[in-house]
Design an enzyme around this catalytic site. Structure first.
Site, short mmCIF file in Angstrom:
data_model
loop_
_atom_site.label_atom_id
_atom_site.label_comp_id
_atom_site.label_asym_id
_atom_site.label_seq_id
_atom_site.Cartn_x
_atom_site.Cartn_y
_atom_site.Cartn_z
N GLN A 1 22.06 -31.15 10.79
CA GLN A 1 21.64 -29.85 11.43
C GLN A 1 20.23 -29.43 10.44
OE1 GLN A 1 24.54 -26.81 11.62
NE2 GLN A 1 26.35 -28.31 11.35
N LYS B 1 16.14 -41.12 23.06
CA LYS B 1 17.69 -40.71 23.40
C LYS B 1 17.68 -39.21 23.39
CE LYS B 1 20.58 -39.94 19.70
NZ LYS B 1 21.28 -40.26 18.38
N GLU C 1 43.89 -20.86 -1.53
CA GLU C 1 42.82 -20.86 -2.32
C GLU C 1 42.73 -22.24 -3.38
OE1 GLU C 1 42.84 -17.10 -4.51
OE2 GLU C 1 43.22 -16.11 -2.68
N THR D 1 26.08 -42.92 20.50
CA THR D 1 24.87 -43.31 20.49
C THR D 1 24.56 -44.93 20.51
OG1 THR D 1 24.08 -41.59 18.95
CG2 THR D 1 22.71 -43.76 18.96
N ASP E 1 17.16 -44.83 18.39
CA ASP E 1 16.44 -43.72 18.69
C ASP E 1 15.18 -43.60 17.82
OD1 ASP E 1 17.33 -42.56 16.39
OD2 ASP E 1 19.04 -41.64 17.22
C1 R5P Z 1 21.50 -39.16 15.17
O1 R5P Z 1 20.40 -38.63 15.17
C2 R5P Z 1 21.88 -40.22 14.20
O2 R5P Z 1 20.73 -40.90 13.74
C3 R5P Z 1 23.10 -41.08 14.89
O3 R5P Z 1 22.63 -41.90 15.88
C4 R5P Z 1 24.21 -40.12 15.33
O4 R5P Z 1 24.56 -39.22 14.57
C5 R5P Z 1 25.38 -40.96 15.58
O5 R5P Z 1 26.36 -40.09 16.05
P1 R5P Z 1 27.55 -40.92 17.09
O6 R5P Z 1 27.98 -41.98 16.59
O7 R5P Z 1 28.52 -39.78 17.47
O8 R5P Z 1 26.72 -40.97 18.21
#
Ligand code: R5P
Length: 303
Positions: free
Chosen positions: A91, A188, A34, A220, A162
């Protein structure tokens, strides 16, 4: 104003110190796990500021909400959370049957006594609407533009990996005085097999600079770099606000014509990241200081 900074945020604390005095506290655990918070500085009727990103996402969040609750219990008048990287902010979309963790984080911070939040480059505008109290996000466009000039990258085409990154790229172009520059971008999609990018929409030329908010696993950026190479791009630089550098996949960027990765210090970098000369860490302390100074003069809003 009294600042309570978690370990790893010492340089930010130093930057904020002309505005505020340093508060002492300790986070520990009982034998059964805790969490316990102990505050060493009297806070009665004070404006307190907690400094810590929500990273790592579970332990750090728990520690900071317990500290927030303790400061309010001890009589702190107003509590600002300076969370340079706002974990869980991705999220932010309602999906049936799935958590909407950005809203959850906002509610838990509010219930723990946080009156307002300051962050750097929050994932989306939706996050602001999901928070039950003011969430101020500052984008480090000028810091990025300064780095672009320093590293002589002004001729590189700024590319969005994106749709969500387009406004970031436009802000950096504006900071560079490129008011009419078009931002080439990718559509994307993400499924169980990973990230998929469409063909580039627009033209990148031979040198590209990808600007995004987060480098997490690098998925990404890896996919975007592969597509840029297919388009004939010969040199790529990457500029992200938050360098999470999760796992090791992102290291493949070095074999995809990436020259440098720029990120800010919203998340304390591990030693191997600090030691990598191709990773340039840009400090955001002064930007946060200006924001906190501004907030301190503004009365606490009623939620
Ligand atoms: C997604 O919408 C964010 O803008 C980033 O492009 C993404 O979270 C990057 O995460 P990762 O490096 O795991 O692709």
């Amino acid at each position: 104003m009294i600042v309570f900074a978690f370990p790893g945020y010492e340089s930010l604390l130093e930057t904020l110190q002309p505005l505020a005095k340093r508060g002492t506290f300790e986070i520990s655990r009982f034998a059964n796990g805790e969490v316990v918070a102990r505050v060493g500085t009297p806070v009665q009727m004070e404006h307190c500021v907690i400094v810590s990103s929500i990273a790592p996402p579970d332990e750090q969040f728990l520690s900071l909400i317990l500290l927030a609750h303790t400061l309010k219990k001890e009589g702190c008048r107003r509590l600002t959370a300076v969370l340079p990287y706002l974990g869980y902010s991705r999220q932010d979309k309602e999906k049936p049957g799935e958590s909407l963790a950005a809203a959850w984080v906002g509610s838990v911070l509010r219930a723990s006594g946080v009156d307002d939040v300051v962050t750097i480059d929050v994932h989306s505008e939706r996050d602001k609407h999901l928070f039950p109290m003011p969430l101020v996000s500052v984008f480090p466009a000028e810091i990025f533009a300064d780095a672009i000039r320093t590293y002589q990258l002004t001729d590189a085409t700024i590319v969005a990996p994106d749709n969500g990154a387009i406004p970031r790229c436009q802000a950096v172009n504006r900071a560079l005085g490129k008011l009419t520059a078009e931002v080439p971008y990718f559509e994307k999609t993400r499924d169980q097999s990973g990230i998929k990018h469409t063909k580039l929409i627009g033209r990148a030329g031979t040198q590209a600079l990808i600007v995004d908010d987060i480098l997490d696993t690098g998925g990404t950026l890896l996919s975007a770099c592969e597509k840029l190479i297919q388009e004939g791009v010969g040199k790529i630089d990457v500029m992200v606000t938050h360098g999470l550098f999760t796992g090791t996949d992102w290291k493949r960027l070095w074999s995809l014509k990436v020259q440098r990765i720029f990120c800010t210090d919203t998340i304390p970098a591990k030693k191997d990241i600090r030691d990598e000369h191709r990773i340039i860490i840009l400090p955001i302390g002064e930007l946060l200081k200006a924001q906190v100074a501004h907030l301190h003069r503004v009365p606490v809003p009623v939620c």
